[in-house]
Design a protein around this motif. Structure first.
Motif, PDB file in Angstrom:
ATOM      1  N   ARG A 147     -17.675  25.264 -26.700  1.00 12.12           N
ATOM      2  CA  ARG A 147     -16.402  24.741 -26.221  1.00 12.12           C
ATOM      3  C   ARG A 147     -15.581  24.173 -27.376  1.00 12.12           C
ATOM      4  NH1 ARG A 147     -18.120  21.949 -20.376  1.00 12.12           N
ATOM      5  NH2 ARG A 147     -18.383  23.986 -19.388  1.00 12.12           N
ATOM      6  N   ARG A 162     -23.026  23.066 -26.631  1.00 10.75           N
ATOM      7  CA  ARG A 162     -23.777  22.399 -25.559  1.00 10.75           C
ATOM      8  C   ARG A 162     -24.929  23.298 -25.131  1.00 10.75           C
ATOM      9  NH1 ARG A 162     -21.344  22.050 -19.382  1.00 10.75           N
ATOM     10  NH2 ARG A 162     -23.320  21.527 -18.392  1.00 10.75           N
ATOM     11  N   ASP A 276     -22.012  18.277 -21.107  1.00  7.73           N
ATOM     12  CA  ASP A 276     -21.124  18.393 -19.943  1.00  7.73           C
ATOM     13  C   ASP A 276     -20.105  17.248 -19.964  1.00  7.73           C
ATOM     14  OD1 ASP A 276     -20.223  19.245 -17.372  1.00  7.73           O
ATOM     15  OD2 ASP A 276     -21.400  17.632 -16.469  1.00  7.73           O
ATOM     16  N   ASP A 280     -15.860  17.194 -21.316  1.00  4.85           N
ATOM     17  CA  ASP A 280     -14.753  16.827 -20.427  1.00  4.85           C
ATOM     18  C   ASP A 280     -13.885  15.752 -21.085  1.00  4.85           C
ATOM     19  OD1 ASP A 280     -15.224  18.568 -18.348  1.00  4.85           O
ATOM     20  OD2 ASP A 280     -15.372  17.028 -16.794  1.00  4.85           O
TER      21      ASP A 280
END
Ligand code: IPM
Ligand code: MG
Length: 399
Positions: A147, A162, A276, A280
């Motif tokens: 990401r 991740r 996770d 975000d």
């Protein structure tokens, strides 16, 4: 009083779980070479609309990619395939995270692009099926969730690696109520599972001349996070030129919003749940989770997706055409890079930056006060084809 029967049942449950995990670890060890897309023809690109706004934003993404790949679609190097049936209704009907026929079709593709899919939670009326994302990551062994988060104006260029198949997610459905008063979930971290994600992160750092930050809570969670950190020490030895540091997840969460420190982080590798949460937080700084794309990469398969949810409310209120397809298109740009179209992927990222962060000729509000997904798609297509794209992007970013 100690409930011996309950403990015995839990013990048996735990034993079976361990058998499955040990078998999984053997499969990881057996999984060797990476797919070489240069040698694959045709590369089959599956498109899974998902549910809620998914099919709307996936359609825009497909339109943009088909334009960019026009030539190679015509000469048979690339083939798009629409795969139906990964909807919450169909999954609930089959009581499966991914219905068998859908999974079989997915396996026939080299890479897939996936719209958001509804993940049931306890008590929301849907049967307790596993998240389609998590199931797909596990079924296809997509161990690296990559990401990127970039805020060029602030010098932020983060690449998160991740881990995507282990940790509390590996057996999230297999926790146990030992007695009505005691709930236990299991956290699984393996040596080969940690090794391959950490190696992927170091390899990326080496190719791009970057540093690595390894995030755990190994001071408290000594066995599982301890192993992850040990593996980082071991892998790091293979990359003598790469600077790396270990950080704890709590302080990392704080430092990510510290203007004095945050631009120092470059490649960040971490177990599943920390990843996770931290991604975000990072995506929000870039402009919201709707702006980020995500690559789920294994040695054989890869899946690219938006990292936001399926927004069923937008569909109920008849606003799906106003859903922002940016993160889905970002996922498309990552797919292009992954299968060998580095230049096209870069251009699409630049067009997304210009349209979404800088020039912003249109705004997406999620309703009729803003642009539709199709209008944004047209804007992006015009931007990505502009011969001055690179210089326009440079001007904005280094202004
Ligand atoms: C993500 C999402 C998923 C996750 C959900 C939808 C299962 O939050 O991709 O980050 O927890 O991994
Ligand atoms: Mg998430």
């Amino acid at each position: 009083m100690v409930d011996k029967q309950a403990i015995e049942a839990a013990r048996e449950h735990f034993g079976k779980l361990l058998e499955r995990q040990l078998a999984r670890i053997e499969r990881i060890k057996a999984d060797k070479g990476w797919t070489d897309y240069a040698k694959v023809k045709p590369i089959i690109v599956g498109v899974l609309g998902g549910d809620g706004i998914g099919p709307f934003i996936a359609a825009e993404m497909q339109r943009v990619l088909e334009m960019l790949l026009k030539e190679d679609i015509a000469n048979g190097k690339i083939k798009f395939r629409i795969i139906e049936g990964l909807t919450i209704e169909n999954r609930a009907k089959h009581l499966k995270a991914i219905p068998d026929d859908v999974l079989a079709e997915i396996r026939e593709c080299h890479v897939t692009l996936k719209g958001p899919t509804t993940t049931p939670e306890r008590g929301d009326g849907w049967p307790n099926i596993e998240s389609a994302n998590v199931a797909m990551r596990k079924e296809l062994d997509l161990f690296a969730n990559i990401r990127p988060v970039r805020i060029p104006k602030e010098g932020i260029d983060w690449m998160f690696y991740r881990e995507n198949t282990e940790d509390i997610y590996a057996v999230g459905l297999e926790g146990t109520m030992v007695t009505p008063d005691l709930a236990v979930d299991f956290r699984v971290i393996s040596r080969p599972g940690s090794e391959r994600i950490i190696d992927a992160a170091f390899n990326y750092a080496k190719e791009n001349d970057k540093t690595v930050t390894v995030v755990t809570k190994a001071n408290i969670i000594k066995t599982t996070d301890g192993l992850f950190l040990d593996m980082a020490r071991e892998v790091a030895k293979r990359y003598p030129g790469i600077k790396w540091e270990g950080w704890y997840i709590d302080i990392m969460t704080a430092k990510l919003i510290d203007p004095a420190r945050r631009r120092d982080y470059q490649v960040i590798v971490l177990p599943n749940l920390y990843g996770d949460i931290l991604t975000d937080e990072a995506a929000q700084m870039q402009g919201g989770v709707g702006t980020a794309g995500s690559a789920n990469v294994g040695k054989k398969f890869a899946m690219f997706e938006a990292i936001h949810g399926s927004a069923p409310r937008m569909v109920r209120e008849d606003r799906a055409q106003y859903a922002d397809p940016s993160s889905m298109i970002r996922a498309g740009a990552m797919m292009l890079e992954h299968i060998g179209y580095k230049e096209l992927g870069k251009k699409l990222h630049q067009a997304l930056d210009i349209c979404g962060q800088y020039e912003k000729k249109m705004v997406m509000t999620g309703r009729s006060t803003g642009a539709t997904g199709k209008e944004l798609g047209d804007y992006l297509m015009a931007t990505v084809q502009d011969p001055k794209l690179e210089s326009r992007w440079q001007e904005y970013v280094y202004a």
